[in-house]
Design an enzyme around this catalytic site. Structure first.
Site, PDB file in Angstrom:
ATOM      1  N   THR A  60       0.711   5.435   3.089  1.00  0.00           N
ATOM      2  CA  THR A  60       1.831   6.305   2.722  1.00  0.00           C
ATOM      3  C   THR A  60       2.030   7.405   3.747  1.00  0.00           C
ATOM      4  O   THR A  60       3.172   7.716   4.130  1.00  0.00           O
ATOM      5  CB  THR A  60       1.592   6.898   1.331  1.00  0.00           C
ATOM      6  OG1 THR A  60       1.617   5.848   0.351  1.00  0.00           O
ATOM      7  CG2 THR A  60       2.631   7.950   0.985  1.00  0.00           C
TER       8      THR A  60
ATOM      9  N   PRO B 269       0.787  -1.233   0.000  1.00  0.00           N
ATOM     10  CA  PRO B 269       0.000   0.000   0.000  1.00  0.00           C
ATOM     11  C   PRO B 269       0.823   1.289   0.000  1.00  0.00           C
ATOM     12  O   PRO B 269       0.425   2.262  -0.630  1.00  0.00           O
ATOM     13  CB  PRO B 269      -0.836  -0.115   1.291  1.00  0.00           C
ATOM     14  CG  PRO B 269      -0.924  -1.580   1.551  1.00  0.00           C
ATOM     15  CD  PRO B 269       0.394  -2.137   1.117  1.00  0.00           C
TER      16      PRO B 269
ATOM     17  N   GLY C 186      -6.841   3.690   1.804  1.00  0.00           N
ATOM     18  CA  GLY C 186      -5.895   2.595   1.645  1.00  0.00           C
ATOM     19  C   GLY C 186      -4.471   3.088   1.496  1.00  0.00           C
ATOM     20  O   GLY C 186      -3.752   3.301   2.472  1.00  0.00           O
ATOM     21  N   CYS C 187      -4.050   3.279   0.251  1.00  0.00           N
ATOM     22  CA  CYS C 187      -2.645   3.588  -0.016  1.00  0.00           C
ATOM     23  C   CYS C 187      -2.237   4.987   0.432  1.00  0.00           C
ATOM     24  O   CYS C 187      -1.068   5.205   0.762  1.00  0.00           O
ATOM     25  CB  CYS C 187      -2.353   3.386  -1.494  1.00  0.00           C
ATOM     26  SG  CYS C 187      -2.547   1.651  -1.996  1.00  0.00           S
ATOM     27  N   ILE C 188      -3.170   5.937   0.456  1.00  0.00           N
ATOM     28  CA  ILE C 188      -2.825   7.269   0.968  1.00  0.00           C
ATOM     29  C   ILE C 188      -2.610   7.202   2.473  1.00  0.00           C
ATOM     30  O   ILE C 188      -1.636   7.760   3.003  1.00  0.00           O
ATOM     31  CB  ILE C 188      -3.925   8.288   0.613  1.00  0.00           C
ATOM     32  CG1 ILE C 188      -4.009   8.463  -0.901  1.00  0.00           C
ATOM     33  CG2 ILE C 188      -3.661   9.630   1.298  1.00  0.00           C
ATOM     34  CD1 ILE C 188      -2.726   8.878  -1.580  1.00  0.00           C
TER      35      ILE C 188
END
Length: 210
Positions: free
Chosen positions: A152, A118, A147-149
């Protein structure tokens, strides 16, 4: 933010901008930006794509480091245990939805990586690149917020970067998880702001360093 969180001091200290910004662009691949694909074309994602394009036009002109990524695998055997069938079927190197949308990708300028998890920071070399560039402030753009934000942003925080998430430069499939996750990371790890504020900060940074 609820009164209970406020009483317990959540969100009471801002992150702020530091000495040098860098931008990460997370998963604006055609799989998410082109409506012909199963995960593509969510309105919040398309709004974020356009605003990120505007941000990057300025950032590249000002020589701000940019790291851009997609997520792709050679086959399902390489993948982690995704619970999303559309990811398992389309996030493949040879699938037409895998490339980064050209509206936000400049291969001659951006550090371009293919991530497997992710976060754009996980096993990609992005943090090493930002260390070389003396980045201390990371501006997070891309999709999906929940998710990926989120992943990160938490990794950016864990690497000790000042982390800024412009709300209108990130998007999700639905608005509620978008808002919920921004509220949550905003009271713990990052400053949630907007495109106009980030552009103003980039302008101030350029003037200080011109």
């Amino acid at each position: 933010m609820s009164d209970d969180y406020q009483r317990r001091s959540y969100g009471s200290v801002g992150v702020g901008f530091g000495q040098k910004p860098g931008i990460v662009v997370v998963d604006f691949m055609l799989a998410f930006t082109d409506p012909q694909y199963p995960l593509g074309g969510a309105p919040l994602v398309l709004r974020a794509l356009e605003n990120t394009r505007r941000l990057l036009d300025v950032a590249r002109r000002y020589d701000v480091p940019v790291a851009n990524c997609n997520t792709a695998y050679m086959n399902q055997r390489e993948m982690p245990y995704w619970k999303i069938s559309a990811v398992r079927e389309t996030f493949l190197h040879d699938h037409p939805s895998a490339p980064i949308d050209p509206r936000v990708h400049d291969p001659s300028y951006d550090l371009t990586v293919c991530k497997k998890g992710p976060s754009i920071f996980f096993n990609t070399g992005v943090a090493d690149y930002f260390t070389k560039e003396r980045v201390d402030t990371v501006i997070v753009t891309g999709c999906n917020t929940s998710g990926c934000i989120r992943a990160t942003a938490i990794d950016s925080f864990s690497y000790r970067y000042r982390t800024i998430v412009p709300e209108d430069c990130v998007g999700d499939i639905e608005e509620q998880p978008h808002r919920d996750n921004l509220r949550d990371i905003g009271r713990r790890y990052v400053d949630v702001t907007d495109l106009a504020s980030v552009l103003s900060q980039l302008e101030a940074w350029r003037h200080r360093n011109s």
